[in-house]
Design a protein around this motif. Structure first.
Motif, PDB file in Angstrom:
ATOM      1  N   LEU A  33       0.844  -1.192   0.000  1.00  0.00           N
ATOM      2  CA  LEU A  33       0.000   0.000   0.000  1.00  0.00           C
ATOM      3  C   LEU A  33       0.879   1.242   0.000  1.00  0.00           C
ATOM      4  N   VAL A  34       0.575   2.186  -0.881  1.00  0.00           N
ATOM      5  CA  VAL A  34       1.282   3.464  -0.940  1.00  0.00           C
ATOM      6  C   VAL A  34       0.256   4.585  -0.848  1.00  0.00           C
ATOM      7  N   THR A  35       0.368   5.418   0.169  1.00  0.00           N
ATOM      8  CA  THR A  35      -0.514   6.578   0.261  1.00  0.00           C
ATOM      9  C   THR A  35       0.150   7.765  -0.427  1.00  0.00           C
ATOM     10  N   GLY A  36      -0.663   8.702  -0.906  1.00  0.00           N
ATOM     11  CA  GLY A  36      -0.123   9.857  -1.620  1.00  0.00           C
ATOM     12  C   GLY A  36       0.570   9.454  -2.902  1.00  0.00           C
ATOM     13  N   ALA A  37      -0.061   8.545  -3.653  1.00  0.00           N
ATOM     14  CA  ALA A  37       0.612   7.901  -4.787  1.00  0.00           C
ATOM     15  C   ALA A  37       0.364   8.568  -6.127  1.00  0.00           C
ATOM     16  N   ALA A  38      -0.392   9.654  -6.170  1.00  0.00           N
ATOM     17  CA  ALA A  38      -0.786  10.209  -7.462  1.00  0.00           C
ATOM     18  C   ALA A  38       0.317  11.001  -8.150  1.00  0.00           C
ATOM     19  N   ARG A  39       1.225  11.590  -7.385  1.00  0.00           N
ATOM     20  CA  ARG A  39       2.216  12.481  -7.983  1.00  0.00           C
ATOM     21  C   ARG A  39       3.562  12.363  -7.268  1.00  0.00           C
ATOM     22  N   VAL A  67       3.306   1.861   3.079  1.00  0.00           N
ATOM     23  CA  VAL A  67       4.176   3.043   2.953  1.00  0.00           C
ATOM     24  C   VAL A  67       3.333   4.283   3.184  1.00  0.00           C
ATOM     25  N   HIS A  68       3.629   4.980   4.271  1.00  0.00           N
ATOM     26  CA  HIS A  68       2.931   6.228   4.604  1.00  0.00           C
ATOM     27  C   HIS A  68       3.661   7.388   3.931  1.00  0.00           C
ATOM     28  N   ASN A  69       3.239   7.683   2.706  1.00  0.00           N
ATOM     29  CA  ASN A  69       3.882   8.738   1.933  1.00  0.00           C
ATOM     30  C   ASN A  69       3.061  10.020   1.864  1.00  0.00           C
ATOM     31  N   ALA A  70       1.759   9.936   2.105  1.00  0.00           N
ATOM     32  CA  ALA A  70       0.895  11.109   1.974  1.00  0.00           C
ATOM     33  C   ALA A  70       1.368  12.234   2.881  1.00  0.00           C
ATOM     34  N   GLY A  71       1.409  13.428   2.343  1.00  0.00           N
ATOM     35  CA  GLY A  71       1.840  14.570   3.138  1.00  0.00           C
ATOM     36  C   GLY A  71       1.469  15.879   2.459  1.00  0.00           C
ATOM     37  N   ILE A 103      -0.573  18.485  10.746  1.00  0.00           N
ATOM     38  CA  ILE A 103      -0.359  17.442  11.760  1.00  0.00           C
ATOM     39  C   ILE A 103      -1.246  16.235  11.482  1.00  0.00           C
ATOM     40  N   ASP A 104      -2.485  16.489  11.084  1.00  0.00           N
ATOM     41  CA  ASP A 104      -3.443  15.401  10.871  1.00  0.00           C
ATOM     42  C   ASP A 104      -3.030  14.520   9.693  1.00  0.00           C
ATOM     43  N   VAL A 105      -2.696  15.144   8.552  1.00  0.00           N
ATOM     44  CA  VAL A 105      -2.337  14.359   7.366  1.00  0.00           C
ATOM     45  C   VAL A 105      -0.991  13.689   7.537  1.00  0.00           C
ATOM     46  N   ASN A 106      -0.003  14.441   7.987  1.00  0.00           N
ATOM     47  CA  ASN A 106       1.380  13.948   7.974  1.00  0.00           C
ATOM     48  C   ASN A 106       1.720  12.988   9.107  1.00  0.00           C
ATOM     49  N   LEU A 107       0.979  13.077  10.205  1.00  0.00           N
ATOM     50  CA  LEU A 107       1.347  12.270  11.377  1.00  0.00           C
ATOM     51  C   LEU A 107       0.176  11.474  11.951  1.00  0.00           C
ATOM     52  N   SER A 108      -0.885  12.162  12.346  1.00  0.00           N
ATOM     53  CA  SER A 108      -1.974  11.481  13.052  1.00  0.00           C
ATOM     54  C   SER A 108      -2.652  10.422  12.186  1.00  0.00           C
ATOM     55  N   SER A 109      -2.777  10.692  10.874  1.00  0.00           N
ATOM     56  CA  SER A 109      -3.407   9.695   9.999  1.00  0.00           C
ATOM     57  C   SER A 109      -2.586   8.410   9.940  1.00  0.00           C
ATOM     58  N   GLN A 110      -1.271   8.537  10.014  1.00  0.00           N
ATOM     59  CA  GLN A 110      -0.429   7.337  10.037  1.00  0.00           C
ATOM     60  C   GLN A 110      -0.712   6.504  11.279  1.00  0.00           C
ATOM     61  N   GLU A 111      -0.829   7.173  12.413  1.00  0.00           N
ATOM     62  CA  GLU A 111      -1.103   6.457  13.657  1.00  0.00           C
ATOM     63  C   GLU A 111      -2.455   5.744  13.596  1.00  0.00           C
ATOM     64  N   ARG A 112      -3.454   6.444  13.070  1.00  0.00           N
ATOM     65  CA  ARG A 112      -4.793   5.847  13.009  1.00  0.00           C
ATOM     66  C   ARG A 112      -4.817   4.628  12.078  1.00  0.00           C
ATOM     67  N   GLY A 144       6.337 -10.667   9.489  1.00  0.00           N
ATOM     68  CA  GLY A 144       7.192 -10.416   8.331  1.00  0.00           C
ATOM     69  C   GLY A 144       6.783  -9.181   7.557  1.00  0.00           C
ATOM     70  N   GLY A 145       5.718  -8.499   8.006  1.00  0.00           N
ATOM     71  CA  GLY A 145       5.262  -7.280   7.340  1.00  0.00           C
ATOM     72  C   GLY A 145       6.194  -6.113   7.598  1.00  0.00           C
ATOM     73  N   ARG A 146       6.076  -5.087   6.759  1.00  0.00           N
ATOM     74  CA  ARG A 146       6.914  -3.906   6.890  1.00  0.00           C
ATOM     75  C   ARG A 146       6.074  -2.642   6.805  1.00  0.00           C
ATOM     76  N   ILE A 147       6.442  -1.660   7.605  1.00  0.00           N
ATOM     77  CA  ILE A 147       5.840  -0.329   7.537  1.00  0.00           C
ATOM     78  C   ILE A 147       6.967   0.670   7.316  1.00  0.00           C
ATOM     79  N   VAL A 148       6.786   1.566   6.347  1.00  0.00           N
ATOM     80  CA  VAL A 148       7.767   2.610   6.081  1.00  0.00           C
ATOM     81  C   VAL A 148       7.051   3.952   6.106  1.00  0.00           C
TER      82      VAL A 148
END
Length: 452
Positions: A216-222, A291-295, A314-323, A337-341
């Motif tokens: 999964l990749v967030t913020g993947a459009a550009r 992959v938490h890329n959205a920002g 704060i909400d997009v860049n950090l809190s959304s990752q936690e949720r 064996g999973g990975r989070i980046v």
């Protein structure tokens, strides 16, 4: 975005002017192309007395098709080393640091352009005495200085490898060496990578290290997200690309090109984590890597910043990752064996004027890795962060000329990085083979002269 200065430097007139005036000299960087050999020449492998890693590393490199140079041979001008790899794990006292000088001094001019230097050490926290820990910590100063001295696109890294062993360690050490020695790490230098004991899987094909993996990749459009989706798909992943509905057309273009699937979702919506979890469960049953890329950025000096600018960043860049992490982990959608980046930023390390909200959010991402990685390690899941520096994107193209040029030149490579440089680094941390690499913050900044 074109770096006209770097293009000029590569011309005949430009080379002469740079040499005469002592101007920044951006080298051509060796980047990865599928089918490339791991390194374009021989590698010199050395070791301190009593080093524990030289033998297994030699076997890893030989099996990967790397030519190991005869340590008694001095290379000529046309036969320089593609890389220097040194096992410093045998150094247990500061008086033994002289062995570093004895190895690197005669080879300082013997590394090819865009060559690689990798030093292997023992994590200071695992050392058997304060003196050994002191000597091993000193390796950081060595590698960071080499990264700034050798020039010509040469990178230098320190890899601390646990002495505790574990089934995943040899695999993740190989994966780490394959990344650091290859063109994938072109814009990564002066970094410290920690390889521990953990769950890691050898790929059937190192050219497709993500074969069959759901990522999964967030913020993947550009920008970086789009480049990342392409790198992951190239490496064999089934990419789930997510972005806001407003970016739907761009997101569709990305997924159509790579054969991935698109999810249009605003991560700040109250029901977003559960909707995402339901989508992943229904379509794939699980997700191997997230992959938490959205920002976003909403820049203003703190005294002039309204509350909405602060809250949204704060909400997009950090809190959304936690949720998202909370829901995916609670529903066991990220398996052993999973990975989070998570994507941080050099701003989260050094701060940045006019970006207190952004810097706070990105420093929080680093804190997320520091605090959560040990917890997830107990579940066999790795968590790391990547911190880009100046990357050539549409956002940096909007910067004032003076600031943009400063961002490009104030690093050991004297140029901005490309979105693919960040993508390659994230891709490596998403490999199943790097499962024993966790709790790391890797800067993709060309060894920026700012920050720690």
């Amino acid at each position: 975005m074109t770096d006209r200065y770097a293009s000029f430097v590569q011309s005949g007139a430009g080379r002469a002017l740079v040499k005469r005036l002592g101007l920044p000299d951006p080298p051509r960087l060796r980047r990865h192309t599928p089918g490339d050999p791991l390194v374009p020449g021989p590698v010199l492998l050395g070791s301190a007395t009593g080093g524990r890693l030289a033998e297994p590393v030699g076997k890893i490199l030989t099996a990967a098709g790397v030519e190991l140079a005869d340590p008694t041979t001095t290379p000529g001008a046309t036969s320089r080393f593609a890389a220097l790899v040194y096992d410093a794990t045998g150094i247990t006292d500061s008086t033994e640091l002289r062995q570093l000088y004895d190895f690197f001094h005669p080879q300082a001019r013997a590394v090819r352009s865009s060559g690689r230097v990798v030093v292997l050490g023992t994590p200071p926290a695992e050392c058997g005495s304060p003196r050994e820990a002191t000597a091993q910590r000193a390796l950081e100063g060595l590698t960071r200085s080499i990264g700034k001295e050798f020039g010509r696109g040469v990178t230098a890294q320190l890899v601390y490898v646990t002495a505790a062993g574990g089934a995943g360690t040899p695999v993740s050490l190989e994966a780490t060496l394959r990344f650091l020695l290859s063109g994938r790490s072109a814009y990564v230098s002066g970094q410290v990578v920690r390889v521990g004991a953990g769950t890691a899987t050898v790929p059937a094909d190192w050219d497709r290290p993500l074969d069959g993996q759901v990522v999964l990749v967030t913020g993947a459009a550009r920008g970086i997200g789009a480049a990342l989706a392409g790198v992951l798909a190239r490496d064999g992943a089934r990419v789930v690309a997510l972005d806001v509905p407003e970016a739907g057309d761009a997101l569709a273009a990305v997924t159509n090109e790579i054969g991935g699937s698109a999810v249009q979702l605003d991560l700040t919506a109250p029901d977003a984590p559960n909707r995402l979890a339901e989508h992943l469960a229904g379509r794939h049953g699980h997700v191997d890597a997230v992959v938490h890329n959205a920002g976003i950025t909403r820049d203003k000096t703190l005294g002039r910043m309204d509350a909405d600018r602060w809250d949204s960043v704060i909400d997009v860049n950090l809190s959304s990752q936690e949720r998202i992490n909370d829901v995916l982990l609670a529903r066991d959608l990220i398996p052993t064996g999973g990975r989070i980046v998570s994507v941080s930023s050099i701003a989260g390390i050094a701060g940045n004027r006019g970006q207190t909200n952004y810097a706070t959010s990105k420093a929080g991402v680093i804190g997320l890795v520091d605090s959560l990685a040990p917890v997830l390690h107990e579940r066999g899941i790795s968590l790391n962060a990547v911190a880009p520096g100046f990357i050539e994107t549409r956002l940096t193209a909007r910067m004032p000329l003076v600031l943009r040029e400063a961002g490009r030149r104030m690093n050991s490579m004297a140029q901005g990085g490309l979105p693919v440089d960040v993508a390659e680094t994230i891709g490596w941390l998403a490999w199943p083979a790097t499962g024993a690499v966790t709790g790391n913050l890797i800067r993709v900044c060309g060894q920026s002269l700012l920050g720690a």
